[in-house]
Design an enzyme around this catalytic site. Structure first.
Site, PDB file in Angstrom:
ATOM      1  CB  SER A  42      35.851  46.954  29.044  1.00 42.97           C
ATOM      2  OG  SER A  42      36.743  48.035  28.858  1.00 42.97           O
ATOM      3  CG  HIS A 160      40.890  46.070  32.777  1.00 43.36           C
ATOM      4  ND1 HIS A 160      41.378  47.310  32.455  1.00 43.36           N
ATOM      5  CD2 HIS A 160      40.286  45.613  31.658  1.00 43.36           C
ATOM      6  CE1 HIS A 160      41.078  47.591  31.193  1.00 43.36           C
ATOM      7  NE2 HIS A 160      40.411  46.583  30.701  1.00 43.36           N
ATOM      8  CD  GLN A 168      37.947  49.070  32.014  1.00 39.80           C
ATOM      9  OE1 GLN A 168      37.089  48.263  31.709  1.00 39.80           O
ATOM     10  NE2 GLN A 168      38.544  49.840  31.127  1.00 39.80           N
ATOM     11  CD  GLU A 169      41.638  51.921  32.340  1.00 35.95           C
ATOM     12  OE1 GLU A 169      41.689  53.115  31.979  1.00 35.95           O
ATOM     13  OE2 GLU A 169      41.751  50.970  31.564  1.00 35.95           O
ATOM     14  CD  GLU A 211      44.344  48.833  31.276  1.00 36.48           C
ATOM     15  OE1 GLU A 211      44.283  49.621  32.241  1.00 36.48           O
ATOM     16  OE2 GLU A 211      43.614  48.916  30.277  1.00 36.48           O
ATOM     17  CG  ASP A 249      37.908  54.090  31.413  1.00 32.21           C
ATOM     18  OD1 ASP A 249      36.681  54.320  31.362  1.00 32.21           O
ATOM     19  OD2 ASP A 249      38.482  53.291  30.658  1.00 32.21           O
ATOM     20  CD  GLU A 307      38.490  56.325  29.073  1.00 33.37           C
ATOM     21  OE1 GLU A 307      39.585  56.719  29.530  1.00 33.37           O
ATOM     22  OE2 GLU A 307      38.358  55.253  28.459  1.00 33.37           O
ATOM     23  CG  ASP A 344      37.078  53.941  25.518  1.00 31.70           C
ATOM     24  OD1 ASP A 344      37.212  53.747  24.304  1.00 31.70           O
ATOM     25  OD2 ASP A 344      37.492  53.123  26.357  1.00 31.70           O
ATOM     26  CE  LYS A 369      40.650  52.131  24.437  1.00 26.88           C
ATOM     27  NZ  LYS A 369      39.484  51.614  25.195  1.00 26.88           N
ATOM     28  CG  HIS A 397      46.818  50.897  27.326  1.00 25.67           C
ATOM     29  ND1 HIS A 397      47.338  50.313  28.450  1.00 25.67           N
ATOM     30  CD2 HIS A 397      45.677  51.516  27.746  1.00 25.67           C
ATOM     31  CE1 HIS A 397      46.575  50.560  29.495  1.00 25.67           C
ATOM     32  NE2 HIS A 397      45.567  51.289  29.094  1.00 25.67           N
ATOM     33  NE  ARG A 398      40.916  48.472  23.387  1.00 24.00           N
ATOM     34  CZ  ARG A 398      39.653  48.469  22.951  1.00 24.00           C
ATOM     35  NH1 ARG A 398      39.398  48.711  21.681  1.00 24.00           N
ATOM     36  NH2 ARG A 398      38.647  48.230  23.760  1.00 24.00           N
ATOM     37  CE  LYS A 421      42.733  54.396  29.311  1.00 23.53           C
ATOM     38  NZ  LYS A 421      41.302  54.340  29.673  1.00 23.53           N
TER      39      LYS A 421
HETATM   40  P1  PGA Z   1      39.934  47.797  27.131  1.00 23.61           P
HETATM   41  O1  PGA Z   1      39.801  48.941  28.226  1.00 23.61           O
HETATM   42  O2  PGA Z   1      41.001  48.140  26.204  1.00 23.61           O
HETATM   43  O3  PGA Z   1      40.165  46.576  27.936  1.00 23.61           O
HETATM   44  O4  PGA Z   1      38.586  47.721  26.429  1.00 23.61           O
HETATM   45  C1  PGA Z   1      40.556  50.097  28.232  1.00 23.61           C
HETATM   46  C2  PGA Z   1      39.661  51.276  28.309  1.00 23.61           C
HETATM   47  O5  PGA Z   1      38.428  51.120  28.488  1.00 23.61           O
HETATM   48  O6  PGA Z   1      40.108  52.404  28.151  1.00 23.61           O
HETATM   49 ZN    ZN Z   2      37.819  53.262  28.552  1.00 22.79          ZN
END
Ligand code: PGA
Ligand code: ZN
Length: 448
Positions: A42, A160, A168-169, A211, A249, A307, A344, A369, A397-398, A421
């Site tokens: 993403s 994901h 997403q998380e 993940e 997130d 996030e 992010d 990142k 991480h990704r 993270k």
């Molecule tokens: P991505 O997502 O690494 O798949 O883009 C992780 C995040 O958004 O933190």
């Molecule tokens: Zn993110």
């Protein structure tokens, strides 16, 4: 001087099963630094460019032979003969030779692979651990008395996973700065196990997403994981809000679209240029209603970081979200410190975008990142700028393609990041926690 003698790149596989780039840098005396590059699922639209072959006959177009060739044929001749300890100079040389704003020419995957491998070789040559080397290279004056705490993805959805949450998380963030890293890691994994047992008990699938976090198929709402995490913390014998907090997130850019009839919501100051589609709940919300939902969660749960709650294009509403998070009335009773609003996709580890976020008071924390920036130096500069402005830093991480490289952990230790993270399971994730615990051991034996 022990100069760079040889540079070699190759295509390797990342965790998602698609290729990425690995680079080896060899010095005159035979010292060898090796690094591999991750990429996102993403990704923010302003991230440094990932050069893929776009050849449909190989890996559905996702091969990285062009980036590999750029390292071997274009970057290597530029760098060979240079002093590996001149990290800033080498990164600048590559940025200038690429000549584009987002590293489109060589590919950030090519440039970053070299940048990281140079740092590794220079650290080995100086007989230093990577975190020590980064500290001295960027003159950070780290004291290493507080290690970053783990922030672990427990439930994942969005892009994901299939038919899980829209957000997403959902993560558990360790809260004790004074606990050893290995105790914080143990707590996280015990909560993960408790969560698994609870989900099984109530008949929710424990299949995992990109993940290694649970991706419950057909989950009823975007709020449900918060309830599951609260139960899991308690079931594992810990206290929500004091031992372990909740993090989200949302990755909201992924479920956001322009509003065909934008209007300012009366009284609230929220500008509704975008709409947010929550498929799980069959709801289409404007920013005002989305913020209202978040504000209710802030009141109800011990959320410590939040996030990408809004899209990367919805800049105008970010200060509003920060203001909501900082309002005393929305703090859960058990909260120990104000919520961190984390960027992010909004800032993509880019100092220009971070400056904008600081000026607009859009957030108070940033995800870091390496591959969003595309060189070690630009990543470190983003961290340094964040620190100067009291932004918490969270190296990450990704989700799309992660590797067994643990560079981000050493970087997090060197800059004194608040959290790291990473997903809870799978080799490319747990190696990050293992490195963190190893660094803790090294520090206890005088490797400061
Ligand atoms: P991505 O997502 O690494 O798949 O883009 C992780 C995040 O958004 O933190
Ligand atoms: Zn993110």
């Amino acid at each position: 001087m022990n100069t760079i003698k040889h540079i070699r790149a190759r295509e390797i596989l990342a965790s998602g099963g698609s290729p990425t780039v690995e680079v080896e840098v060899i010095l005159e005396n035979g010292t060898k630094g090796c690094a591999s590059v991750s990429y996102g699922a993403s990704a923010g639209s302003k991230e440094a460019f990932v050069l893929r072959d776009e050849d449909p006959k190989r890996y559905y177009g996702k091969g990285m032979l062009k980036a590999v060739a750029n390292v071997n044929e274009k970057i290597a001749p530029l760098i060979i003969g240079h002093d590996p300890s001149d990290q800033r100079g080498i990164d600048k040389l590559m940025i200038d030779a690429d000549g584009t704003e987002n590293k489109k020419n060589f590919g950030a995957n090519a440039i970053l692979g070299v940048s990281m491998a140079v740092a590794r070789a220079a650290a080995l040559d100086a007989n230093l651990e990577l975190y020590q080397y980064l500290d001295s290279c960027y003159m950070l004056h780290a004291t290493f008395d507080r290690l970053p705490k783990p922030m672990v993805v427990m439930v994942e959805g969005g892009v994901h996973a299939d038919k899980s949450t829209d957000l997403q998380e959902y993560l558990i963030s360790a809260l004790h700065d004074d606990w050893p890293a290995k105790e914080n890691v143990r707590m996280e994994m015990e909560i993960y196990e408790a969560l698994k047992q609870n989900l099984k008990k109530i008949g929710v699938s424990t299949n995992v997403g990109n993940e290694g976090a649970f991706a419950p198929f057909g989950i009823a709402s975007n709020e449900k994981p918060l309830e599951y995490l609260m139960e899991a913390i308690t079931a594992a014998g810990y206290k929500p809000g004091s031992d372990a907090g909740l993090s989200i997130d949302a990755a909201a850019s992924e479920f956001c679209a322009p509003n065909p009839s934008p209007q300012r919501a009366s009284g609230s100051g929220v500008i509704n240029n975008y709409l947010y589609q929550l498929k799980t709940e069959k709801r289409l919300l404007d920013a005002g209603h989305l913020l209202k939902m978040y504000s209710e969660w802030f009141k109800k749960y011990p959320i410590v970081t939040f996030e990408d709650g809004l899209s990367e294009f919805d800049w105008q509403n970010w200060p509003k979200l920060l203001a909501i998070a900082q309002t005393d009335t929305v703090r859960a009773e058990s909260r120990t410190s104000p919520i961190k609003i984390v960027t992010d996709d909004l800032t993509v580890t880019n100092t220009k975008l971070l400056k904008k976020a600081i000026e607009m008071r859009a957030a108070n924390a940033i995800l870091i990142k390496l591959n969003q920036a595309g060189t070690v130096t630009e990543t470190m500069d983003a961290c340094i700028l964040a620190k100067k402005n009291n932004f918490a830093t969270i190296p990450s991480h990704r989700g799309g393609g992660e590797t067994n490289d643990t560079f981000l952990v050493d970087l997090a230790v060197a800059i004194g990041a608040e959290w790291i993270k990473v997903g809870p399971t799978r080799g490319e994730r747990v190696c990050k926690y293992n490195r963190l615990m190893k660094i803790e051991e090294l520090l206890s034996t005088n490797h400061k």
